[in-house]
Motif scaffolding. Sequence first.
Motif, mmCIF file in Angstrom:
data_model
loop_
_atom_site.group_PDB
_atom_site.id
_atom_site.type_symbol
_atom_site.label_atom_id
_atom_site.label_comp_id
_atom_site.label_asym_id
_atom_site.label_seq_id
_atom_site.Cartn_x
_atom_site.Cartn_y
_atom_site.Cartn_z
ATOM 1 N N ARG A 142 0.453 -1.243 0.087
ATOM 2 C CA ARG A 142 -0.104 0.052 0.065
ATOM 3 C C ARG A 142 1.234 1.438 0.094
ATOM 4 N NH1 ARG A 142 -3.353 0.455 4.832
ATOM 5 N NH2 ARG A 142 -3.648 2.467 3.998
ATOM 6 N N LEU A 143 0.339 2.085 -0.410
ATOM 7 C CA LEU A 143 1.010 3.055 -0.627
ATOM 8 C C LEU A 143 0.297 4.394 -0.506
ATOM 9 C CD1 LEU A 143 2.719 3.477 -4.403
ATOM 10 C CD2 LEU A 143 3.694 2.678 -2.570
ATOM 11 N N SER A 144 1.099 5.757 0.604
ATOM 12 C CA SER A 144 0.459 6.519 1.065
ATOM 13 C C SER A 144 0.334 7.813 -0.921
ATOM 14 C CB SER A 144 1.404 8.036 1.893
ATOM 15 O OG SER A 144 2.346 8.494 1.175
ATOM 16 N N ASN A 145 -0.418 8.888 -0.289
ATOM 17 C CA ASN A 145 -1.188 10.150 -1.218
ATOM 18 C C ASN A 145 0.143 10.581 -1.794
ATOM 19 O OD1 ASN A 145 -3.512 9.693 -0.705
ATOM 20 N ND2 ASN A 145 -4.073 11.069 0.191
ATOM 21 N N GLN A 146 1.509 10.574 -0.926
ATOM 22 C CA GLN A 146 2.024 10.761 -1.651
ATOM 23 C C GLN A 146 3.613 10.173 -2.318
ATOM 24 O OE1 GLN A 146 1.753 11.902 1.941
ATOM 25 N NE2 GLN A 146 0.980 13.358 1.001
ATOM 26 N N GLY A 147 2.891 8.515 -2.211
ATOM 27 C CA GLY A 147 3.942 7.221 -2.769
ATOM 28 C C GLY A 147 4.594 6.714 -2.242
ATOM 29 N N TRP A 148 4.845 6.989 -0.305
ATOM 30 C CA TRP A 148 5.921 6.089 0.503
ATOM 31 C C TRP A 148 4.659 5.031 0.578
ATOM 32 C CZ3 TRP A 148 10.155 8.328 -0.303
ATOM 33 C CH2 TRP A 148 9.792 8.878 -0.551
ATOM 34 N N PRO A 149 5.559 3.826 0.845
ATOM 35 C CA PRO A 149 4.827 2.630 1.135
ATOM 36 C C PRO A 149 4.541 3.003 2.395
ATOM 37 C CG PRO A 149 6.937 2.143 0.823
ATOM 38 C CD PRO A 149 6.705 3.637 0.710
ATOM 39 N N VAL A 150 3.282 2.407 3.061
ATOM 40 C CA VAL A 150 2.633 2.266 4.598
ATOM 41 C C VAL A 150 2.224 0.786 4.780
ATOM 42 C CG1 VAL A 150 1.911 4.687 4.067
ATOM 43 C CG2 VAL A 150 0.150 2.819 3.290
ATOM 44 N N ILE A 151 1.960 0.979 6.399
ATOM 45 C CA ILE A 151 1.436 -0.182 7.309
ATOM 46 C C ILE A 151 0.058 -0.689 7.036
ATOM 47 C CG2 ILE A 151 3.756 -0.512 8.628
ATOM 48 C CD1 ILE A 151 1.585 0.472 10.787
ATOM 49 N N ASN A 152 0.219 -1.706 6.935
ATOM 50 C CA ASN A 152 -1.546 -2.513 6.670
ATOM 51 C C ASN A 152 -2.287 -2.350 7.957
ATOM 52 O OD1 ASN A 152 -0.713 -2.383 3.990
ATOM 53 N ND2 ASN A 152 -0.540 -5.664 4.615
ATOM 54 N N SER A 153 -1.848 -2.458 9.068
ATOM 55 C CA SER A 153 -1.992 -2.361 10.563
ATOM 56 C C SER A 153 -1.207 -0.934 11.090
ATOM 57 C CB SER A 153 -2.531 -3.424 10.978
ATOM 58 O OG SER A 153 -0.603 -4.631 11.436
ATOM 59 N N LEU A 154 -1.337 -0.390 12.281
ATOM 60 C CA LEU A 154 -1.653 0.547 12.594
ATOM 61 C C LEU A 154 -0.635 0.031 14.763
ATOM 62 C CD1 LEU A 154 -3.227 3.364 12.229
ATOM 63 C CD2 LEU A 154 -1.175 3.363 10.989
ATOM 64 N N ASP A 155 -0.099 -0.910 14.427
ATOM 65 C CA ASP A 155 0.830 -1.839 15.466
ATOM 66 C C ASP A 155 2.144 -2.137 14.723
ATOM 67 O OD1 ASP A 155 0.091 -3.641 13.559
ATOM 68 O OD2 ASP A 155 -1.886 -4.600 14.755
ATOM 69 N N ILE A 156 2.463 -2.746 15.490
ATOM 70 C CA ILE A 156 3.969 -3.510 15.420
ATOM 71 C C ILE A 156 3.550 -4.632 14.706
ATOM 72 C CG2 ILE A 156 5.827 -5.092 16.674
ATOM 73 C CD1 ILE A 156 5.149 -3.765 19.332
ATOM 74 N N LYS A 157 3.067 -5.521 14.036
ATOM 75 C CA LYS A 157 2.439 -6.486 13.359
ATOM 76 C C LYS A 157 2.599 -5.596 11.563
ATOM 77 C CE LYS A 157 2.024 -10.238 15.246
ATOM 78 N NZ LYS A 157 2.912 -11.550 15.788
ATOM 79 N N GLY A 158 1.637 -4.219 12.040
ATOM 80 C CA GLY A 158 2.276 -3.485 10.753
ATOM 81 C C GLY A 158 3.476 -3.359 10.001
ATOM 82 N N CYS A 159 4.455 -3.037 10.998
ATOM 83 C CA CYS A 159 5.837 -2.804 10.587
ATOM 84 C C CYS A 159 6.794 -3.927 10.746
ATOM 85 C CB CYS A 159 6.465 -1.860 12.504
ATOM 86 S SG CYS A 159 5.861 -0.509 12.804
#
Length: 201
Positions: free
Chosen positions: A128-145
Amino acid sequence: MLKQQQAEGDLIKAYGRIIAIGVLLLILAVLGMRHFNSIPNITSKSLELEHNRLLNINAMIKSRWLSTGRPKQLLLNWPSMAPEIQLKTQIAPKSEANPLATSMTAQPILSSSDELDVQLVATENWIRLSNQGWPVINSLDIKGCERLWYQLLATQLNNIEVSYHDDTRVCRYLAEDSTSLSYQFSTGRILFFQGDETNTK
């Protein structure tokens, strides 16, 4: 008199052996200390290499994001991803319409015990990518990182502690020697900390 000289000679030989063993133990102790002191340095060098890889991969993703019309997600293909997963080729039975024809179908056999390997192969590693084109995590937690690290770098997090900071939206990867790598996925900013030295990109 002769027995006394012989006893003194034996005593000198014993002292000589004790001194030789002491010197040998001292040399081994110095070598051992140098070896064990270099282990944290190796870990920090490893994290420093991953920092450089992450910078290059983020730049490649941003470039690809721009060239493909700024999509919400990109497919990353890593040949090294899930190395224990094998392809099994099966021959389909001949059809009645064409008895000479055979078709080859490849089906993956998941022999890996690692859950992330299986997930990434099954989902083909869409990131997944942000509106600026950077990779983002799927879930906002340690597992996502952890998943983001594995998706981007295709390496395991050996001896690296992962933390997620919700207020700054930062994934932090900390090695045993306090060397750390932080990724702020909202801005694409990557920080590498080593003692007093900080590298920012």
